[in-house]
Scaffold this motif. Structure first.
Motif, PDB file in Angstrom:
ATOM      1  N   ALA A  17       0.829  -1.209   0.000  1.00 42.50           N
ATOM      2  CA  ALA A  17       0.000   0.000   0.000  1.00 42.50           C
ATOM      3  C   ALA A  17       0.862   1.257   0.000  1.00 42.50           C
ATOM      4  O   ALA A  17       0.608   2.208  -0.744  1.00 42.50           O
ATOM      5  CB  ALA A  17      -0.935  -0.004   1.207  1.00 42.50           C
ATOM      6  N   TYR A  77      -1.852   3.149   4.937  1.00 42.65           N
ATOM      7  CA  TYR A  77      -2.266   1.881   5.548  1.00 42.65           C
ATOM      8  C   TYR A  77      -3.079   2.124   6.824  1.00 42.65           C
ATOM      9  O   TYR A  77      -2.618   2.755   7.768  1.00 42.65           O
ATOM     10  CB  TYR A  77      -1.055   1.001   5.857  1.00 42.65           C
ATOM     11  N   ARG A  78      -4.328   1.639   6.792  1.00 42.23           N
ATOM     12  CA  ARG A  78      -5.274   1.765   7.903  1.00 42.23           C
ATOM     13  C   ARG A  78      -5.498   3.206   8.364  1.00 42.23           C
ATOM     14  O   ARG A  78      -5.736   3.473   9.527  1.00 42.23           O
ATOM     15  CB  ARG A  78      -4.853   0.892   9.076  1.00 42.23           C
ATOM     16  N   SER A 119     -10.334   2.080   1.446  1.00 43.11           N
ATOM     17  CA  SER A 119      -9.875   0.696   1.520  1.00 43.11           C
ATOM     18  C   SER A 119     -10.738  -0.131   0.587  1.00 43.11           C
ATOM     19  O   SER A 119     -11.959  -0.141   0.716  1.00 43.11           O
ATOM     20  CB  SER A 119      -9.986   0.181   2.951  1.00 43.11           C
ATOM     21  N   ASP A 120     -10.093  -0.792  -0.359  1.00 43.05           N
ATOM     22  CA  ASP A 120     -10.800  -1.659  -1.303  1.00 43.05           C
ATOM     23  C   ASP A 120     -10.224  -3.062  -1.220  1.00 43.05           C
ATOM     24  O   ASP A 120      -9.031  -3.239  -0.972  1.00 43.05           O
ATOM     25  CB  ASP A 120     -10.615  -1.172  -2.747  1.00 43.05           C
ATOM     26  N   ASN A 121     -11.086  -4.056  -1.447  1.00 36.38           N
ATOM     27  CA  ASN A 121     -10.600  -5.417  -1.574  1.00 36.38           C
ATOM     28  C   ASN A 121     -10.119  -5.551  -3.012  1.00 36.38           C
ATOM     29  O   ASN A 121     -10.904  -5.511  -3.944  1.00 36.38           O
ATOM     30  CB  ASN A 121     -11.716  -6.412  -1.263  1.00 36.38           C
ATOM     31  N   ASN A 143      -7.353  -6.287   1.668  1.00 35.75           N
ATOM     32  CA  ASN A 143      -7.749  -4.892   1.743  1.00 35.75           C
ATOM     33  C   ASN A 143      -6.534  -4.049   1.409  1.00 35.75           C
ATOM     34  O   ASN A 143      -5.466  -4.250   1.978  1.00 35.75           O
ATOM     35  CB  ASN A 143      -8.258  -4.533   3.134  1.00 35.75           C
ATOM     36  N   THR A 144      -6.711  -3.131   0.498  1.00 32.87           N
ATOM     37  CA  THR A 144      -5.624  -2.235   0.106  1.00 32.87           C
ATOM     38  C   THR A 144      -6.074  -0.812   0.345  1.00 32.87           C
ATOM     39  O   THR A 144      -7.096  -0.383  -0.176  1.00 32.87           O
ATOM     40  CB  THR A 144      -5.259  -2.427  -1.376  1.00 32.87           C
ATOM     41  N   TRP A 145      -5.319  -0.090   1.167  1.00 30.20           N
ATOM     42  CA  TRP A 145      -5.596   1.301   1.442  1.00 30.20           C
ATOM     43  C   TRP A 145      -4.897   2.139   0.389  1.00 30.20           C
ATOM     44  O   TRP A 145      -3.722   1.912   0.091  1.00 30.20           O
ATOM     45  CB  TRP A 145      -5.107   1.674   2.841  1.00 30.20           C
TER      46      TRP A 145
END
Length: 162
Positions: free
Chosen positions: A67, A132-133, A145-147, A153-155
């Motif tokens: 990410a 990230y997060r 955040s997408d799958n 999960n990628t931010w």
């Protein structure tokens, strides 16, 4: 150009791990030691987020660093390798070097109970992470955040990453 990253090796005097090149070897291998153009042609339909997590292509990159690398390179995680220009690939390579060096300097990305040999947790997430997060990057841009196709999960930041 051929892409490879420094090898994590023990220091001769202290035995602590350090990142540096090794004569005759590359260490972490980026894209199987092929040129950017060959990478684009041979693995053209692969998604960049999936590619980043393939340890046989880029070792030491997990979901956190993926990410952060894609954010630093300004590349959206939904892109395929064939959609990347040679400049995009160079940015991903340089961002990989930058983020892995930074992560190493900050002791990694402790999330739960991981500690270094001195008992200290890594502080990369707290001190360096941009997406990230997070809900916003350090510049105030919205992070989502997408799958992604790597089923993780990628931010990422749509205003920065194209």
């Amino acid at each position: 150009s051929v892409y490879c990253l420094p090898r994590l090796m023990p220091d001769e005097k202290t035995s602590r791990p350090v990142m540096r090149p090794r004569a005759g070897a590359c260490g972490f291998v980026f894209s199987g030691m092929v040129t950017a153009e060959v990478m684009r042609r041979r693995i053209k339909n692969k998604n960049i987020a999936t590619f980043m997590l393939e340890q046989n292509r880029i070792s030491a990159v997990g979901n956190i660093y993926k990410a952060e690398i894609l954010y630093t390179a300004a590349i959206a995680p939904s892109r395929t390798l064939s959609s990347l220009s040679l400049d995009d690939i160079d940015r991903v390579y340089n961002a990989t070097l930058e983020i892995l060096h930074q992560a190493f300097e900050y002791g990694g990305s402790s999330q739960k109970d991981f500690k270094d040999v001195d008992g200290k947790p890594g502080s990369f997430l707290q001190d360096c992470a941009n997406v990230y997060r997070r809900t916003t990057d350090r510049l105030g841009n919205k992070v989502v955040s997408d799958n992604t196709l790597d089923d993780r999960n990628t931010w990422w930041c749509p205003d920065v990453q194209k």
